[in-house]
Each structure stands twice: as C-alpha cells, then as structure tokens.
Design a protein around this motif. Structure first.
Motif, PDB file in Angstrom:
ATOM      1  N   VAL A 267      38.016  54.894  22.017  1.00 15.10           N
ATOM      2  CA  VAL A 267      38.956  53.955  21.324  1.00 15.10           C
ATOM      3  C   VAL A 267      40.210  54.121  21.798  1.00 15.10           C
ATOM      4  CG1 VAL A 267      39.865  53.260  19.182  1.00 15.10           C
ATOM      5  CG2 VAL A 267      37.344  54.092  19.279  1.00 15.10           C
ATOM      6  N   LEU A 268      40.766  55.450  22.018  1.00 10.18           N
ATOM      7  CA  LEU A 268      42.243  55.456  22.880  1.00 10.18           C
ATOM      8  C   LEU A 268      42.196  54.850  24.077  1.00 10.18           C
ATOM      9  CD1 LEU A 268      43.040  59.327  21.333  1.00 10.18           C
ATOM     10  CD2 LEU A 268      43.967  56.924  20.433  1.00 10.18           C
ATOM     11  N   LEU A 269      41.326  55.014  24.708  1.00  5.64           N
ATOM     12  CA  LEU A 269      41.204  54.597  26.298  1.00  5.64           C
ATOM     13  C   LEU A 269      41.293  52.727  26.082  1.00  5.64           C
ATOM     14  CD1 LEU A 269      41.109  55.221  29.215  1.00  5.64           C
ATOM     15  CD2 LEU A 269      38.443  54.969  29.110  1.00  5.64           C
ATOM     16  N   PHE A 270      40.610  52.363  25.144  1.00  4.93           N
ATOM     17  CA  PHE A 270      40.471  50.765  24.883  1.00  4.93           C
ATOM     18  C   PHE A 270      41.854  50.412  24.473  1.00  4.93           C
ATOM     19  CE2 PHE A 270      40.253  47.273  22.049  1.00  4.93           C
ATOM     20  CZ  PHE A 270      39.568  46.393  22.818  1.00  4.93           C
ATOM     21  N   VAL A 271      42.696  51.098  23.593  1.00  2.00           N
ATOM     22  CA  VAL A 271      43.891  50.660  23.159  1.00  2.00           C
ATOM     23  C   VAL A 271      44.888  50.897  24.226  1.00  2.00           C
ATOM     24  CG1 VAL A 271      45.909  51.453  21.439  1.00  2.00           C
ATOM     25  CG2 VAL A 271      43.359  51.254  20.647  1.00  2.00           C
ATOM     26  N   ALA A 272      44.850  52.054  25.067  1.00  2.00           N
ATOM     27  CA  ALA A 272      45.639  52.287  26.269  1.00  2.00           C
ATOM     28  C   ALA A 272      45.554  50.946  27.148  1.00  2.00           C
ATOM     29  CB  ALA A 272      45.332  53.451  26.928  1.00  2.00           C
ATOM     30  N   GLY A 273      44.441  50.619  27.381  1.00  2.00           N
ATOM     31  CA  GLY A 273      44.115  49.480  28.331  1.00  2.00           C
ATOM     32  C   GLY A 273      44.844  48.093  27.998  1.00  2.00           C
ATOM     33  N   ILE A 274      44.647  47.850  26.510  1.00  2.00           N
ATOM     34  CA  ILE A 274      45.198  46.612  25.984  1.00  2.00           C
ATOM     35  C   ILE A 274      46.723  46.873  26.232  1.00  2.00           C
ATOM     36  CG2 ILE A 274      45.745  45.494  23.898  1.00  2.00           C
ATOM     37  CD1 ILE A 274      42.897  44.889  25.037  1.00  2.00           C
ATOM     38  N   LEU A 275      47.484  47.911  25.919  1.00  2.00           N
ATOM     39  CA  LEU A 275      48.507  47.951  26.124  1.00  2.00           C
ATOM     40  C   LEU A 275      49.276  48.057  27.364  1.00  2.00           C
ATOM     41  CD1 LEU A 275      49.488  50.983  23.456  1.00  2.00           C
ATOM     42  CD2 LEU A 275      49.858  48.658  23.244  1.00  2.00           C
ATOM     43  N   LEU A 276      48.516  48.448  28.459  1.00  2.00           N
ATOM     44  CA  LEU A 276      49.059  48.305  29.922  1.00  2.00           C
ATOM     45  C   LEU A 276      48.897  47.036  30.441  1.00  2.00           C
ATOM     46  CD1 LEU A 276      47.182  51.497  31.286  1.00  2.00           C
ATOM     47  CD2 LEU A 276      49.638  51.190  31.253  1.00  2.00           C
ATOM     48  N   ILE A 277      47.991  46.360  29.765  1.00  2.00           N
ATOM     49  CA  ILE A 277      47.839  44.611  30.167  1.00  2.00           C
ATOM     50  C   ILE A 277      48.945  43.892  29.584  1.00  2.00           C
ATOM     51  CG2 ILE A 277      46.500  42.457  30.048  1.00  2.00           C
ATOM     52  CD1 ILE A 277      43.971  44.232  29.971  1.00  2.00           C
ATOM     53  N   PHE A 278      49.260  44.300  28.410  1.00  2.00           N
ATOM     54  CA  PHE A 278      50.411  43.587  27.909  1.00  2.00           C
ATOM     55  C   PHE A 278      51.933  44.055  28.644  1.00  2.00           C
ATOM     56  CE2 PHE A 278      53.896  43.771  24.582  1.00  2.00           C
ATOM     57  CZ  PHE A 278      53.979  42.350  24.111  1.00  2.00           C
ATOM     58  N   LEU A 279      51.982  45.206  28.954  1.00  2.00           N
ATOM     59  CA  LEU A 279      53.212  45.611  29.893  1.00  2.00           C
ATOM     60  C   LEU A 279      53.251  44.782  31.108  1.00  2.00           C
ATOM     61  CD1 LEU A 279      53.294  49.630  28.935  1.00  2.00           C
ATOM     62  CD2 LEU A 279      54.787  47.675  28.217  1.00  2.00           C
ATOM     63  N   GLU A 280      52.239  44.725  31.449  1.00  2.00           N
ATOM     64  CA  GLU A 280      52.184  43.956  32.921  1.00  2.00           C
ATOM     65  C   GLU A 280      52.869  42.406  32.952  1.00  2.00           C
ATOM     66  OE1 GLU A 280      51.445  42.771  36.630  1.00  2.00           O
ATOM     67  OE2 GLU A 280      50.838  44.683  35.696  1.00  2.00           O
ATOM     68  N   PHE A 281      53.015  41.783  31.612  1.00  2.00           N
ATOM     69  CA  PHE A 281      53.986  40.622  31.486  1.00  2.00           C
ATOM     70  C   PHE A 281      55.462  40.910  31.628  1.00  2.00           C
ATOM     71  CE2 PHE A 281      50.209  39.448  29.226  1.00  2.00           C
ATOM     72  CZ  PHE A 281      49.805  38.415  30.047  1.00  2.00           C
ATOM     73  N   PHE A 282      55.857  42.530  31.615  1.00  2.00           N
ATOM     74  CA  PHE A 282      57.288  42.638  31.693  1.00  2.00           C
ATOM     75  C   PHE A 282      57.805  43.587  32.772  1.00  2.00           C
ATOM     76  CE2 PHE A 282      55.692  42.080  27.186  1.00  2.00           C
ATOM     77  CZ  PHE A 282      56.653  40.911  26.867  1.00  2.00           C
ATOM     78  N   LEU A 283      56.725  44.282  33.396  1.00  2.00           N
ATOM     79  CA  LEU A 283      56.852  45.009  34.549  1.00  2.00           C
ATOM     80  C   LEU A 283      56.657  44.595  35.815  1.00  2.00           C
ATOM     81  CD1 LEU A 283      55.378  48.517  33.146  1.00  2.00           C
ATOM     82  CD2 LEU A 283      57.663  47.715  32.944  1.00  2.00           C
TER      83      LEU A 283
ATOM     84  N   LEU B 213      45.512  49.022  36.075  1.00  2.00           N
ATOM     85  CA  LEU B 213      45.109  50.170  35.371  1.00  2.00           C
ATOM     86  C   LEU B 213      44.567  49.769  33.775  1.00  2.00           C
ATOM     87  CD1 LEU B 213      48.232  52.693  36.220  1.00  2.00           C
ATOM     88  CD2 LEU B 213      45.875  52.723  36.868  1.00  2.00           C
ATOM     89  N   GLY B 214      45.156  48.837  33.319  1.00  2.00           N
ATOM     90  CA  GLY B 214      44.811  48.259  32.022  1.00  2.00           C
ATOM     91  C   GLY B 214      43.404  47.859  31.980  1.00  2.00           C
ATOM     92  N   THR B 215      43.272  47.007  33.125  1.00  2.00           N
ATOM     93  CA  THR B 215      41.879  46.301  33.069  1.00  2.00           C
ATOM     94  C   THR B 215      41.007  47.398  33.477  1.00  2.00           C
ATOM     95  OG1 THR B 215      42.746  44.269  33.934  1.00  2.00           O
ATOM     96  CG2 THR B 215      40.399  44.812  34.525  1.00  2.00           C
ATOM     97  N   ILE B 216      41.008  48.376  34.333  1.00  2.00           N
ATOM     98  CA  ILE B 216      40.239  49.453  34.531  1.00  2.00           C
ATOM     99  C   ILE B 216      39.909  50.191  33.330  1.00  2.00           C
ATOM    100  CG2 ILE B 216      39.919  51.613  35.730  1.00  2.00           C
ATOM    101  CD1 ILE B 216      41.503  50.273  38.160  1.00  2.00           C
ATOM    102  N   ALA B 217      41.050  50.686  32.473  1.00  2.00           N
ATOM    103  CA  ALA B 217      40.667  51.420  31.279  1.00  2.00           C
ATOM    104  C   ALA B 217      40.152  50.630  30.172  1.00  2.00           C
ATOM    105  CB  ALA B 217      42.204  51.644  30.696  1.00  2.00           C
ATOM    106  N   LEU B 218      40.137  49.320  30.273  1.00  2.00           N
ATOM    107  CA  LEU B 218      39.379  48.330  29.325  1.00  2.00           C
ATOM    108  C   LEU B 218      38.105  48.418  29.365  1.00  2.00           C
ATOM    109  CD1 LEU B 218      39.879  46.673  26.846  1.00  2.00           C
ATOM    110  CD2 LEU B 218      40.294  44.791  28.479  1.00  2.00           C
ATOM    111  N   LEU B 219      37.835  48.235  30.874  1.00  2.00           N
ATOM    112  CA  LEU B 219      36.411  48.114  31.338  1.00  2.00           C
ATOM    113  C   LEU B 219      35.696  49.389  31.144  1.00  2.00           C
ATOM    114  CD1 LEU B 219      36.401  45.646  34.330  1.00  2.00           C
ATOM    115  CD2 LEU B 219      35.833  44.995  32.060  1.00  2.00           C
ATOM    116  N   LEU B 220      36.302  50.492  31.493  1.00  2.00           N
ATOM    117  CA  LEU B 220      35.712  51.883  31.285  1.00  2.00           C
ATOM    118  C   LEU B 220      35.510  52.131  29.966  1.00  2.00           C
ATOM    119  CD1 LEU B 220      35.091  54.392  33.026  1.00  2.00           C
ATOM    120  CD2 LEU B 220      37.155  55.181  32.763  1.00  2.00           C
TER     121      LEU B 220
END
Length: 210
Positions: free
Chosen positions: A60-76, A84-91
C-alpha cells in the motif's frame, strides 16, 4: 466479500473503473464524482487483496509513493519522478495481485479502456485536459489587443537630426533633442553629420546622411 474482490474478473473491472474514472477526472477543474469513483475502485482493490493476505502495508505504501511521485512530475524537471512513480504504481499492483499473468492482463485491459476514454473525451466531446491547460499558455499577445514587442517609432520617418557618435553603421543621433539609437543605410557616417530617417523596421531605425 474478499473472495469476490480478488476474483480476476472483478479485479479487471475495478482497475478499469479506476483508470477511466481518473482519466475523466483529468478534464474536470475540480475533484468530482468520476475521480471519487476511480479512487474508491482502487480502495476496494487493495482492501480485498489486503484482507486476503496478498497485499501488506508495504504494498500500500509503495502504491501511495507511486501516486505522489507521478504528482510531483508536474512540478519537477525531467521525467525521473514520473518514471519512478509509474514503476512503483505498477509494481504495487503486481505484488498485490499475486498472480503476475492475471494482473498483467487486467492492467492491459484497464489501460485499453482508459486510453479509449481519453480519445473519446478529446475527439468526440472536444475536451481539453485542465491540468495541461494550466501548464501551457494558449493565449497570444496580439497587436490588435494592444500588445507590442517594442515601440514602433514610425513618427520619426523623414525627420532630420545630427549624428552624436560615429555611425559604423550603428550609433546614436539627436533628433529634436532626443537621443536615438540608429543604424546607417550601410556606409560610414561621421560624427556631427546631418542625417535623415529613411526607414523604421520594428526597433531598427535606419538613417541616411544628408
């Protein structure tokens, strides 16, 4: 309940609902019903697999981390965070699913319907991504609306002045007590020579020696 939520067909339906709901939500200015349904479908997916013992807190934490990383992509800058977010989400989905083959098929079906929903929203309903609109400037600064890139000094055409500096070919002249940066028509013009403005092209003011 757990047996129902972990059924391969139900898993596919939940992931499809989640994908389509999130895609539709991308076209909404505020978080609405489609986004809520999509998130709810993901919660049902992880709840069923968590209760069945297939997914733990780490998944569950890996899924949440994936969502946060994808969200940060819009600002970084770059695509590292999004990748990394997509990989974490799929994993996290693969780990929670238990059976990698069944989960892979479910994810592919979900992606197919999500892309189809995206195509329909753009091509059929002529919608635009709200987030994309916030990131990209669609308005243009037109001259008709009063925007100009520089001051056009067409009022100087035909006016005469004196070269304050040597023009080689650029320099400064005095016209009606105003210092103006100009270029000569091509030749060398000496200091204190009389000149006339013969052309104004945007910020470029061309003079000729009298």
């Amino acid at each position: 309940m757990v047996e129902f939520l972990t059924d391969p067909i139900v898993v596919t339906v939940l992931l499809t609902i989640a994908g389509v709901g999130i895609v539709i939500e991308l076209f909404s200015p505020k978080f609405g019903v489609s986004g809520f349904i999509g998130v709810l479908a993901l919660l049902f997916f992880f709840y069923g697999h968590f209760q069945a013992g297939l997914a733990g807190y780490g998944t569950v934490l890996l899924f949440v981390a994936g969502i946060l990383l994808i969200f940060l992509e819009f600002f970084l800058p770059g695509a590292i965070s999004g990748t990394l977010g997509t990989i974490a989400l799929l994993l996290s989905l693969f780990i929670a699913g238990g059976n990698a083959l069944q989960m892979g098929v479910s994810i592919l079906i979900s992606l197919f319907f999500s892309i189809l929903a995206l195509f329909i929203m753009i091509k059929v309903f002529d919608k635009r991504l709200i987030l994309f609109n916030k990131m990209v400037l669609f308005e243009s600064a037109r001259k008709e609306d009063g925007y100009v890139s520089n001051i056009n000094r067409t009022d100087l055409l035909g006016k005469e002045g004196v070269a304050l500096t040597i023009l080689r070919p650029a320099g400064t002249v005095i016209i009606h007590s105003e210092r103006i940066d100009v270029v000569s028509e091509g030749g060398f013009i000496d200091q204190n020579a009389k000149v006339r403005v013969i052309k104004v092209e945007g910020a470029s003011i061309v003079v000729r020696e009298i």
